[in-house]
Design a protein around this motif. Sequence first.
Motif, PDB file in Angstrom:
ATOM      1  N   GLN A  21       0.684  -1.672  -0.014  1.00 58.14           N
ATOM      2  CA  GLN A  21       0.058   0.235   0.424  1.00 58.14           C
ATOM      3  C   GLN A  21       1.030   1.368  -0.256  1.00 58.14           C
ATOM      4  O   GLN A  21       0.607   2.256  -0.510  1.00 58.14           O
ATOM      5  N   SER A  22       2.382   1.118   0.350  1.00 62.42           N
ATOM      6  CA  SER A  22       3.166   2.326   0.213  1.00 62.42           C
ATOM      7  C   SER A  22       4.086   1.631   0.345  1.00 62.42           C
ATOM      8  O   SER A  22       5.015   0.936   0.464  1.00 62.42           O
ATOM      9  N   TRP A  23       5.225   2.526   0.395  1.00 64.60           N
ATOM     10  CA  TRP A  23       6.671   2.542  -0.149  1.00 64.60           C
ATOM     11  C   TRP A  23       7.441   1.949   0.908  1.00 64.60           C
ATOM     12  O   TRP A  23       8.291   1.283   1.020  1.00 64.60           O
ATOM     13  N   VAL A  62       4.296   2.190  -6.401  1.00 66.22           N
ATOM     14  CA  VAL A  62       4.651   2.681  -4.901  1.00 66.22           C
ATOM     15  C   VAL A  62       5.761   3.985  -5.371  1.00 66.22           C
ATOM     16  O   VAL A  62       5.419   3.728  -5.478  1.00 66.22           O
ATOM     17  N   ASP A 119       9.714   8.464  -9.919  1.00 68.62           N
ATOM     18  CA  ASP A 119       8.458   7.785  -9.601  1.00 68.62           C
ATOM     19  C   ASP A 119       7.422   6.923 -10.772  1.00 68.62           C
ATOM     20  O   ASP A 119       7.793   7.954 -11.528  1.00 68.62           O
ATOM     21  N   PRO A 120       6.511   6.591 -10.297  1.00 69.54           N
ATOM     22  CA  PRO A 120       6.195   5.991  -9.265  1.00 69.54           C
ATOM     23  C   PRO A 120       7.086   3.661  -9.361  1.00 69.54           C
ATOM     24  O   PRO A 120       8.021   3.976 -10.667  1.00 69.54           O
TER      25      PRO A 120
END
Length: 679
Positions: free
Chosen positions: A544-546, A613, A621-622
């Motif tokens: 869900q996140s880095w 992410v 990014d991403p």
Amino acid sequence: MDKRSNQILNQLLAGGRLQLAEISEKYQISERIVRKKIRELNDELNESGLPSVSINGEGILRFEVREEGLLEQIQTFIMNNDFYTYHLSKNERKTILAMLLLNQEKYVTAAWISEYISTSRNTVISDLNDLKDWFLKHNMKLVSQVQKGYIVEASEGDIRSGMLKLLELNLDEEKYGAMGAFHVFGHLLLKEIQYQGRYETIQKVLREEELRHDCFLSDFSFSVAVYELLILAERVKKGKTLEQERQPDWENASLSSKYPLSRAVLDRLAEEFSLDIPAAEAENFVFCLRRKSYLKSGTNNVDQLVIPVLIGEVIYRIISRFRINFYLDFALYDLLVDHMKSSVYRMSSGEVLENPFRGEIEKGYPEVFCTVEECLKPLEDYLGVKVPRDEVSFLVMYFASMLERDKLERMRERKVPAVLVCAMGRGTVQLMLAKLKQLEDVLEITDVRSSHELKDMGNINDQLVISTVAFPDGEIKNILMVSPLLEQEDIYRIRRKATKLRENWSGGQTAETGKFLKKQKKAERNSLGAMLSADRIALKQEAQSWEEGVRAAGRLLYESGAVTYEYIEAMVENIKVNGSYVVIYSGIAAPHAEQEKGAVREAASLVSLKKPVVFGNSENDPVSYIIGLSILNSNSINCAIYNLVRLFSQEEAKSRIEAQQSPEELLETIRRLENEYCG
């Protein structure tokens, strides 16, 4: 301006003229590069309204006009240099950064430092990671905190000791004049403790009080005392005093013969600089003065510290003659001092330690041998004995190793000269030159030519040729064909070729250089494929996140025994403190932490994500691939990082990587692709 340009300028001021060939041989750079440095230097001199340096047909350098007052004008010109106009070498930059951190009262961020010393943020972060070990070795701690930055935690005494050594081991007043004014690096180092406006005053006060107390320091000890007083003045002004660190033996300081001199000097400096100097500072400065050597003193007592002081003077004289800097290498200095102390003990006992390599050393380093013998004379006069040639030869080995190290550093910093050959118009050339700027750490464009002009260049084979025009095989030795638009693939090919050329030129220069290159080749065995294993690869993971992605990569390292559990959180914390620099290429992140945070052995893990992410890196990014790294030696992973970027920059290689369905298949594909693309 850089260190080399500064040295050439100083030699011209001292001697009036120089031979181009001598400069080329002395600094191990081609005559073409010397000419280029002179052109750049002349641009800076002319901007300041100063006369240029000319090179006549016989290769002699001299100032075009040497009018009265030139020395003072050049001094002002040099002192106007700052971090924007002077190119710091890697060692100079780290030394300046250490002094800057030692003198900070509050946290400073990597972004602030980057702006202050005009260096990229990634370079600053790399330097800071290296400096953490250096601070620990010297009883200090470089602390980092999220959203606050960096600060040094240490006692005031240790901070001052570190600052003093940085000055003592890296300033050369004998060669560059008072207070390093003709030495840009020395000037910038001293600026961190606000020496301007204080240096001359401190010198004047100390000289006058020497005369009044009939107590005269040797030149070396006088210089060190001035550095100590500069540091004292700056620290007291910041409210950092030794009052809280008063030692029991300081109570007897007032009974010392040096106390009146200490008290008088500090009283006058307190008045001159409007400082409130506590009594503890005068008591401590007594012990500083007792560690000095004197031409004449008001006491007949022979202090037991005179031998270490004389040894320090001998070392200072030698490194000044050869223009050697210790930078942050305090350990080498301490090792040299310990060896000389042992030599003094042996001579006092009538012992001689034979050196089986003395003959080879005398033959291989005759100039160093003669210089060491000459500089040992003050110590010999004090001891009343002649230092045996075997003992001299051991010392020569130390200083010769420093000279070899210095030569190696010059070779590593040397840029590869390159000619750009283009059949297109001026607009294309300017575009190519702009794109080649990203290679300026290894490459120096010396000329832009058309293909038909190339035949007139007799020295083309000693340069790299970057060409948009095809030539028959073998006609030009070092040539790379590239697209006029310089695609990313072209950039990587040029960097690879330039790096190999530089290593080949470095090889065979010295025995030390050869050993270094062997170590580098050994380190390069840690390719990405060698550091990975199938059990440390996870495909199509949810995150869900880095942070979740980084922890997933960290767990793979932990479960295979490559790191401790603490290392996982250290990887996350590193990104929170230092930012998203770990996103090294479009779609790829390589998180890691310092060795002492729990790295057990060198290894890599790879996590591919179902959904990319965001790390907060606007350029790359991403992120879809997270490669966790367990690092024991920064040099040893260079090959892995290079190969990683190399593979993902190739569309075909990237497609083959993305097509693999199992960890085993992916590992085999990466190893095969490294052989194909990275050789």
